[in-house]
Design a protein around this motif. Structure first.
Motif, PDB file in Angstrom:
ATOM      1  N   VAL A   1       0.552 -11.693  12.823  1.00 16.78           N
ATOM      2  CA  VAL A   1       0.028 -10.640  12.864  1.00 16.78           C
ATOM      3  C   VAL A   1      -0.919 -10.368  13.936  1.00 16.78           C
ATOM      4  O   VAL A   1      -0.856  -9.357  14.536  1.00 16.78           O
ATOM      5  N   GLU A   2      -1.887 -11.412  14.046  1.00 13.96           N
ATOM      6  CA  GLU A   2      -2.914 -11.166  15.301  1.00 13.96           C
ATOM      7  C   GLU A   2      -2.149 -11.297  16.412  1.00 13.96           C
ATOM      8  O   GLU A   2      -2.554 -10.318  17.401  1.00 13.96           O
ATOM      9  N   GLY A   3      -1.183 -12.082  16.755  1.00 12.47           N
ATOM     10  CA  GLY A   3      -0.714 -12.120  18.075  1.00 12.47           C
ATOM     11  C   GLY A   3       0.169 -10.824  18.575  1.00 12.47           C
ATOM     12  O   GLY A   3       0.184 -10.338  19.479  1.00 12.47           O
ATOM     13  N   ILE A   4       0.928 -10.196  17.444  1.00  9.58           N
ATOM     14  CA  ILE A   4       1.657  -9.158  17.507  1.00  9.58           C
ATOM     15  C   ILE A   4       0.652  -7.918  17.871  1.00  9.58           C
ATOM     16  O   ILE A   4       0.720  -7.028  18.617  1.00  9.58           O
ATOM     17  N   ARG A   5      -0.321  -7.830  16.909  1.00 14.81           N
ATOM     18  CA  ARG A   5      -1.199  -6.579  16.821  1.00 14.81           C
ATOM     19  C   ARG A   5      -2.193  -6.556  18.584  1.00 14.81           C
ATOM     20  O   ARG A   5      -2.464  -5.600  18.942  1.00 14.81           O
ATOM     21  N   ASN A   6      -2.384  -7.931  18.871  1.00 17.13           N
ATOM     22  CA  ASN A   6      -3.140  -7.893  20.298  1.00 17.13           C
ATOM     23  C   ASN A   6      -2.072  -7.856  21.614  1.00 17.13           C
ATOM     24  O   ASN A   6      -2.609  -8.073  22.493  1.00 17.13           O
ATOM     25  N   ASP A   7      -0.802  -7.734  21.379  1.00 14.16           N
ATOM     26  CA  ASP A   7       0.059  -7.665  22.367  1.00 14.16           C
ATOM     27  C   ASP A   7       0.857  -6.413  22.274  1.00 14.16           C
ATOM     28  O   ASP A   7       1.979  -6.549  21.688  1.00 14.16           O
TER      29      ASP A   7
ATOM     30  N   GLY B   1       0.634  -1.226   0.154  1.00 15.53           N
ATOM     31  CA  GLY B   1       0.047   0.255   0.141  1.00 15.53           C
ATOM     32  C   GLY B   1       0.831   1.291   0.038  1.00 15.53           C
ATOM     33  O   GLY B   1       0.579   2.051  -0.113  1.00 15.53           O
ATOM     34  N   ALA B   2       2.157   0.948   0.246  1.00 15.28           N
ATOM     35  CA  ALA B   2       2.877   2.339   0.003  1.00 15.28           C
ATOM     36  C   ALA B   2       3.069   2.761  -1.416  1.00 15.28           C
ATOM     37  O   ALA B   2       3.290   1.904  -2.222  1.00 15.28           O
ATOM     38  N   SER B   3       3.046   4.095  -1.550  1.00 12.84           N
ATOM     39  CA  SER B   3       3.426   4.552  -3.115  1.00 12.84           C
ATOM     40  C   SER B   3       4.056   5.807  -2.916  1.00 12.84           C
ATOM     41  O   SER B   3       4.370   6.618  -2.135  1.00 12.84           O
TER      42      SER B   3
ATOM     43  N   GLY C   1       4.701   3.510   6.727  1.00 12.79           N
ATOM     44  CA  GLY C   1       3.814   2.486   6.660  1.00 12.79           C
ATOM     45  C   GLY C   1       3.182   2.429   8.044  1.00 12.79           C
ATOM     46  O   GLY C   1       3.307   2.674   9.062  1.00 12.79           O
ATOM     47  N   GLU C   2       1.754   1.715   7.861  1.00 12.46           N
ATOM     48  CA  GLU C   2       0.891   1.372   9.027  1.00 12.46           C
ATOM     49  C   GLU C   2       1.240   0.198   9.512  1.00 12.46           C
ATOM     50  O   GLU C   2       2.056  -0.555   9.213  1.00 12.46           O
ATOM     51  N   VAL C   3       0.634  -0.014  10.605  1.00 12.36           N
ATOM     52  CA  VAL C   3       1.038  -1.114  11.611  1.00 12.36           C
ATOM     53  C   VAL C   3       1.100  -2.606  10.547  1.00 12.36           C
ATOM     54  O   VAL C   3       1.958  -3.191  10.451  1.00 12.36           O
ATOM     55  N   GLN C   4      -0.348  -2.756  10.009  1.00  6.13           N
ATOM     56  CA  GLN C   4      -0.499  -3.822   9.243  1.00  6.13           C
ATOM     57  C   GLN C   4       0.502  -3.955   8.235  1.00  6.13           C
ATOM     58  O   GLN C   4       1.185  -5.174   7.945  1.00  6.13           O
ATOM     59  N   GLN C   5       0.869  -3.074   7.329  1.00  6.32           N
ATOM     60  CA  GLN C   5       2.248  -3.031   6.446  1.00  6.32           C
ATOM     61  C   GLN C   5       3.364  -3.226   7.182  1.00  6.32           C
ATOM     62  O   GLN C   5       3.995  -4.146   6.313  1.00  6.32           O
ATOM     63  N   LYS C   6       3.804  -2.923   7.975  1.00  7.36           N
ATOM     64  CA  LYS C   6       4.988  -3.263   8.810  1.00  7.36           C
ATOM     65  C   LYS C   6       5.088  -4.663   9.271  1.00  7.36           C
ATOM     66  O   LYS C   6       6.276  -5.176   9.092  1.00  7.36           O
ATOM     67  N   LEU C   7       3.840  -5.137   9.893  1.00  6.77           N
ATOM     68  CA  LEU C   7       3.933  -6.522  10.336  1.00  6.77           C
ATOM     69  C   LEU C   7       4.069  -7.259   9.055  1.00  6.77           C
ATOM     70  O   LEU C   7       4.656  -8.392   9.088  1.00  6.77           O
TER      71      LEU C   7
END
Length: 189
Positions: free
Chosen positions: A155-161, A6-8, A85-91
């Motif tokens: 992704v879910e584990g990192i986002r939730n911790d 998504g980075a442009s 970058g947003e968190v999702q992109q970086k993850l």
């Protein structure tokens, strides 16, 4: 990165783009950055075998078309991800970086190798050993207990911790490299 993250180019200013282009073309006039030039570009010298392997993995994650070179668009996509970058992109990028063998899962050995390599490059002195950090990550986010982290688990584990997200983000903080590039750009103007 690129279209996949998504980075442009639209996400960076024209001035930044011009400065990055000048730096890139000064360092690699061919317009293609080789692995050797990549290490030189970021001032990575005298690396251990493990650290060098990590840098090779990082290079491969930036080489979006797997041609053995980083062109200017891949370079801008990488910098844009790191800076904006947003968190999702970086993850997504972190997962790709940690999945050394490209299997679609991260095992303990891969994670431990990368954690040790990152620490060697950054010279970070953490309270927790690389082994303890690796074990903690797996204990917290390997939901099915199979000894591998799928993309979803990661992704879910990192986002939730919050603690893991903070530790991961800090360990892969590349702002010192970005500051070096920006400092060299300012000196040239």
């Amino acid at each position: 990165m690129g279209n996949s993250s998504g980075a442009s180019l639209e996400e960076i200013t024209t001035c930044e783009s011009h400065q990055w282009y000048r730096k890139f073309m000064t360092e690699c006039p061919s317009g293609l950055l080789t692995f050797y030039e990549f290490k030189k570009f970021f001032g990575l010298k005298n690396l251990s075998e493990k650290s060098n392997a990590y840098v090779e993995t990082m290079f491969a994650t930036f080489d979006l078309n797997d041609d053995g070179f980083i062109d200017f668009m891949e370079y801008v996509a990488a910098l844009s991800l790191v800076l904006k970058g947003e968190v999702q992109q970086k993850l997504r990028w972190y997962f790709k970086l940690y999945d050394v063998d490209g299997s679609g899962c991260i095992d303990r050995e891969e994670l431990l190798l990368i954690v040790k390599s990152i620490r060697a490059i950054n010279g970070s002195k953490n309270e927790m050993s690389a082994e303890d950090f690796t074990n903690m990550m797996f204990d917290k986010i390997d939901i099915n207990g199979d000894g591998e982290l799928s993309y979803e688990e990661f992704v879910e584990g990192i986002r939730n911790d919050e603690m893991l997200l903070k530790m991961l983000t800090e360990s892969l903080d590349l702002t010192h490299i970005i500051q070096r590039i920006q400092g060299e750009l300012k000196e040239n103007y």
